[in-house]
Design a protein around this motif. Structure first.
Motif, PDB file in Angstrom:
ATOM      1  N   VAL A 135       0.655  -1.141   0.098  1.00 32.39           N
ATOM      2  CA  VAL A 135      -0.096   0.192  -0.141  1.00 32.39           C
ATOM      3  C   VAL A 135       0.928   1.099  -0.011  1.00 32.39           C
ATOM      4  O   VAL A 135       0.619   2.464  -0.819  1.00 32.39           O
ATOM      5  CB  VAL A 135      -0.998   0.022   1.365  1.00 32.39           C
ATOM      6  N   ALA A 136       1.907   1.006   0.783  1.00 33.05           N
ATOM      7  CA  ALA A 136       2.961   2.559   0.826  1.00 33.05           C
ATOM      8  C   ALA A 136       3.502   2.892  -0.404  1.00 33.05           C
ATOM      9  O   ALA A 136       3.484   4.100  -0.598  1.00 33.05           O
ATOM     10  CB  ALA A 136       3.871   2.249   1.817  1.00 33.05           C
ATOM     11  N   SER A 138       2.185   1.763  -3.762  1.00 35.10           N
ATOM     12  CA  SER A 138       1.661   1.700  -4.969  1.00 35.10           C
ATOM     13  C   SER A 138       1.150   2.701  -5.826  1.00 35.10           C
ATOM     14  O   SER A 138       1.068   3.763  -5.303  1.00 35.10           O
ATOM     15  CB  SER A 138       0.036   1.031  -4.597  1.00 35.10           C
ATOM     16  N   SER A 139       1.164   2.790  -7.111  1.00 33.83           N
ATOM     17  CA  SER A 139       1.205   3.972  -7.931  1.00 33.83           C
ATOM     18  C   SER A 139      -0.165   4.334  -8.124  1.00 33.83           C
ATOM     19  O   SER A 139      -0.576   5.517  -8.536  1.00 33.83           O
ATOM     20  CB  SER A 139       1.781   3.884  -9.210  1.00 33.83           C
ATOM     21  N   CYS A 140      -1.005   3.568  -7.537  1.00 34.00           N
ATOM     22  CA  CYS A 140      -2.454   3.869  -7.897  1.00 34.00           C
ATOM     23  C   CYS A 140      -3.298   3.459  -6.653  1.00 34.00           C
ATOM     24  O   CYS A 140      -2.682   2.707  -5.749  1.00 34.00           O
ATOM     25  CB  CYS A 140      -2.992   2.890  -9.162  1.00 34.00           C
ATOM     26  N   PRO A 141      -4.722   3.607  -6.284  1.00 39.86           N
ATOM     27  CA  PRO A 141      -5.234   3.377  -5.229  1.00 39.86           C
ATOM     28  C   PRO A 141      -5.615   2.139  -4.869  1.00 39.86           C
ATOM     29  O   PRO A 141      -5.472   1.175  -6.087  1.00 39.86           O
ATOM     30  CB  PRO A 141      -6.602   4.102  -5.375  1.00 39.86           C
ATOM     31  N   VAL A 142      -5.190   1.429  -3.706  1.00 40.42           N
ATOM     32  CA  VAL A 142      -5.242  -0.008  -3.305  1.00 40.42           C
ATOM     33  C   VAL A 142      -6.649  -0.183  -2.430  1.00 40.42           C
ATOM     34  O   VAL A 142      -6.643   0.627  -1.518  1.00 40.42           O
ATOM     35  CB  VAL A 142      -4.095  -0.457  -2.588  1.00 40.42           C
ATOM     36  N   VAL A 143      -7.409  -0.963  -2.809  1.00 42.42           N
ATOM     37  CA  VAL A 143      -8.479  -1.500  -2.013  1.00 42.42           C
ATOM     38  C   VAL A 143      -8.179  -2.831  -1.240  1.00 42.42           C
ATOM     39  O   VAL A 143      -8.057  -3.808  -1.871  1.00 42.42           O
ATOM     40  CB  VAL A 143      -9.848  -1.739  -2.688  1.00 42.42           C
ATOM     41  N   GLY A 286     -14.010  -2.776   9.434  1.00 46.44           N
ATOM     42  CA  GLY A 286     -14.885  -3.899   9.072  1.00 46.44           C
ATOM     43  C   GLY A 286     -15.572  -3.515   7.440  1.00 46.44           C
ATOM     44  O   GLY A 286     -16.423  -4.410   7.164  1.00 46.44           O
ATOM     45  N   CYS A 287     -15.114  -2.812   6.861  1.00 46.55           N
ATOM     46  CA  CYS A 287     -15.417  -2.492   5.557  1.00 46.55           C
ATOM     47  C   CYS A 287     -14.330  -2.290   4.639  1.00 46.55           C
ATOM     48  O   CYS A 287     -13.138  -2.199   5.035  1.00 46.55           O
ATOM     49  CB  CYS A 287     -16.470  -1.308   5.350  1.00 46.55           C
ATOM     50  N   PRO A 288     -14.621  -2.262   3.344  1.00 44.68           N
ATOM     51  CA  PRO A 288     -13.571  -2.308   2.398  1.00 44.68           C
ATOM     52  C   PRO A 288     -12.768  -0.926   2.569  1.00 44.68           C
ATOM     53  O   PRO A 288     -13.443   0.184   2.828  1.00 44.68           O
ATOM     54  CB  PRO A 288     -14.104  -2.433   0.700  1.00 44.68           C
ATOM     55  N   VAL A 289     -11.413  -1.021   2.462  1.00 45.90           N
ATOM     56  CA  VAL A 289     -10.626   0.467   2.723  1.00 45.90           C
ATOM     57  C   VAL A 289      -9.905   0.573   1.464  1.00 45.90           C
ATOM     58  O   VAL A 289      -9.144  -0.048   0.983  1.00 45.90           O
ATOM     59  CB  VAL A 289      -9.585   0.354   3.964  1.00 45.90           C
ATOM     60  N   ALA A 290     -10.126   1.713   0.913  1.00 37.94           N
ATOM     61  CA  ALA A 290      -9.266   2.239  -0.214  1.00 37.94           C
ATOM     62  C   ALA A 290      -8.115   3.213   0.089  1.00 37.94           C
ATOM     63  O   ALA A 290      -8.440   4.313   1.090  1.00 37.94           O
ATOM     64  CB  ALA A 290     -10.120   2.986  -1.333  1.00 37.94           C
ATOM     65  N   VAL A 291      -7.159   3.003  -0.039  1.00 35.58           N
ATOM     66  CA  VAL A 291      -5.839   3.849   0.377  1.00 35.58           C
ATOM     67  C   VAL A 291      -5.324   4.528  -0.998  1.00 35.58           C
ATOM     68  O   VAL A 291      -4.824   3.715  -2.106  1.00 35.58           O
ATOM     69  CB  VAL A 291      -4.649   3.137   0.845  1.00 35.58           C
ATOM     70  N   VAL A 292      -5.739   5.885  -1.112  1.00 35.04           N
ATOM     71  CA  VAL A 292      -5.317   6.789  -2.235  1.00 35.04           C
ATOM     72  C   VAL A 292      -3.921   7.223  -1.956  1.00 35.04           C
ATOM     73  O   VAL A 292      -3.756   8.062  -1.069  1.00 35.04           O
ATOM     74  CB  VAL A 292      -6.215   7.730  -2.352  1.00 35.04           C
ATOM     75  N   PRO A 293      -3.042   7.231  -2.945  1.00 34.75           N
ATOM     76  CA  PRO A 293      -1.676   7.510  -2.977  1.00 34.75           C
ATOM     77  C   PRO A 293      -1.849   9.259  -3.039  1.00 34.75           C
ATOM     78  O   PRO A 293      -2.338   9.595  -3.911  1.00 34.75           O
ATOM     79  CB  PRO A 293      -0.881   6.961  -4.133  1.00 34.75           C
ATOM     80  N   ILE A 294      -1.130   9.947  -2.366  1.00 32.99           N
ATOM     81  CA  ILE A 294      -1.143  11.486  -2.362  1.00 32.99           C
ATOM     82  C   ILE A 294       0.527  11.462  -2.809  1.00 32.99           C
ATOM     83  O   ILE A 294       1.427  11.453  -2.094  1.00 32.99           O
ATOM     84  CB  ILE A 294      -1.198  12.182  -1.167  1.00 32.99           C
ATOM     85  N   PRO A 295       0.517  12.340  -3.855  1.00 27.86           N
ATOM     86  CA  PRO A 295       1.825  12.733  -4.492  1.00 27.86           C
ATOM     87  C   PRO A 295       2.559  13.541  -3.589  1.00 27.86           C
ATOM     88  O   PRO A 295       1.818  14.439  -2.947  1.00 27.86           O
ATOM     89  CB  PRO A 295       1.557  13.253  -5.988  1.00 27.86           C
ATOM     90  N   THR A 296       3.873  13.842  -3.888  1.00 22.84           N
ATOM     91  CA  THR A 296       4.549  14.687  -2.912  1.00 22.84           C
ATOM     92  C   THR A 296       4.209  15.964  -3.496  1.00 22.84           C
ATOM     93  O   THR A 296       4.213  16.351  -4.582  1.00 22.84           O
ATOM     94  CB  THR A 296       6.198  14.482  -3.066  1.00 22.84           C
ATOM     95  N   GLY A 297       4.004  16.889  -2.434  1.00 25.02           N
ATOM     96  CA  GLY A 297       3.474  18.180  -2.887  1.00 25.02           C
ATOM     97  C   GLY A 297       2.144  18.363  -2.728  1.00 25.02           C
ATOM     98  O   GLY A 297       1.604  19.642  -2.824  1.00 25.02           O
ATOM     99  N   GLY A 298       1.215  17.389  -2.425  1.00 24.18           N
ATOM    100  CA  GLY A 298       0.036  17.432  -2.028  1.00 24.18           C
ATOM    101  C   GLY A 298      -0.926  17.212  -3.125  1.00 24.18           C
ATOM    102  O   GLY A 298      -0.659  16.229  -3.948  1.00 24.18           O
ATOM    103  N   ALA A 299      -1.913  18.058  -3.495  1.00 23.15           N
ATOM    104  CA  ALA A 299      -3.037  17.708  -4.633  1.00 23.15           C
ATOM    105  C   ALA A 299      -2.628  17.950  -5.792  1.00 23.15           C
ATOM    106  O   ALA A 299      -1.678  18.529  -6.183  1.00 23.15           O
ATOM    107  CB  ALA A 299      -4.172  18.726  -4.196  1.00 23.15           C
ATOM    108  N   ARG A 300      -3.000  17.005  -6.771  1.00 23.41           N
ATOM    109  CA  ARG A 300      -2.660  17.021  -8.190  1.00 23.41           C
ATOM    110  C   ARG A 300      -3.678  18.196  -8.915  1.00 23.41           C
ATOM    111  O   ARG A 300      -4.644  18.267  -8.460  1.00 23.41           O
ATOM    112  CB  ARG A 300      -2.919  15.736  -8.729  1.00 23.41           C
TER     113      ARG A 300
END
Length: 300
Positions: A135-136, A138-143, A286-300
């Motif tokens: 997860v740490a 990944s280039s894309c979100p991981v569920v 207890g539910c699916p978790v989506a971890v969204v990568p945040i690029p260096t520098g904040g929002a895209r």
């Protein structure tokens, strides 16, 4: 001349476990929702891998393992084809370890899906510290799907997203809004805060602290994070939750009956590990978790 491009696929890590079959079914639904293809990925992480690094592996054993994996994948692909159509389902068996295989796959995927438990393949590794590695980086979100025995909720509703009042909240909101819209459900935006003077129990209970004022400030933090988003997608109902609680605990609590819980992870360096909040959510939700990568520098 306009050149058409194919949408990136949803990739699911799969082994022969029941958790992996659940992950494959979830991933097929995600692919259909995104109008894209599904790729089933199995890594040959087998007990003799350490021996194979020192000696020539038994080719008969390797062939047997690969044949078994291919048979399993064909069956899983046939089930996914009932949802997507056979032309939208592919599969592969790869040699790298499961985490490396999924890292590499994330470069060309729009979503990675993995189960919580398995029999030794991709999903099985996620119970331990290898979750951080996948997860740490990944280039894309991981569920990550929860342990199916941790909670029984039916039906589930809402997409829940944790916000901190930082610029990178926009990255999470973009993903969470899209998920809520696609599912036809509401979005619950959660902001958690702790006592402003937590050094001692006496300070945190001090009557001199204006807790109502602190709460009002935290409510403004969440309102500012959401500013403008309701106008971008007015069809998604939004509810706000501000809790005086540790962030991971608050998100797990609010997300118990959710369809999806969205959190972020900042990519700082190749050695980045998951923060305590994301780690806590992944191991308790207890539910699916989506971890969204945040690029260096904040929002895209």
């Amino acid at each position: 001349m306009t050149r058409s491009t194919q949408p990136r696929p949803v990739v699911v890590g799969i082994d022969g476990s029941e958790a992996a079959r659940t992950a494959a079914a979830f991933a097929a639904g995600e692919a259909r929702q995104r109008d894209t293809s599904l790729h089933l990925l199995h890594a040959l992480s087998w007990p003799l891998a350490g021996i194979a690094a020192r000696t020539e592996p038994d080719m008969d054993l390797r062939t047997m393992l690969r044949t078994g994996a291919e048979t399993m994948l064909r069956g899983a692909a046939a089930e996914a084809a009932d949802v997507l159509g056979a032309e939208r389902v592919t599969w592969s068996v790869v040699e790298p370890d499961p985490v490396t295989a999924l890292w590499e796959a994330s470069d060309d995927a729009q979503l990675i899906v993995v189960g919580s438990r398995g029999v030794g393949g991709v999903a099985g590794l996620l119970v331990g510290s290898t979750t951080n590695g996948l997860v740490a980086h990944s280039s894309c979100p991981v569920v990550v799907l929860p342990d199916p025995t941790s909670a029984a909720v039916s039906p589930r509703s809402s997409v829940v997203v944790g916000l901190e009042g930082r610029p990178e909240d926009d990255v999470l909101l973009e993903f969470a809004y899209a998920e809520a819209a696609a599912r036809g459900t509401d979005l619950v935006a959660v902001h958690a805060w702790q006592d402003v003077a937590p050094e001692t129990a006496f300070q945190s209970m001090s009557p001199l602290v204006d807790w109502a004022g602190v709460l009002a400030d935290e409510e403004r933090v969440l309102a500012e994070a959401l500013a403008g988003w309701r106008d971008k997608d007015p069809d998604v109902p939004v509810r706000e939750a501000v809790l005086r609680e540790r962030t991971a605990r608050a998100l797990v609590s609010v997300g118990l009956t959710a369809q999806l819980l969205v959190v972020g992870h900042r990519h700082r360096s190749p050695l980045t590990r998951l923060g305590s909040t994301t780690h806590g959510v992944l191991h308790r939700a207890g539910c699916p978790v989506a971890v969204v990568p945040i690029p260096t520098g904040g929002a895209r």
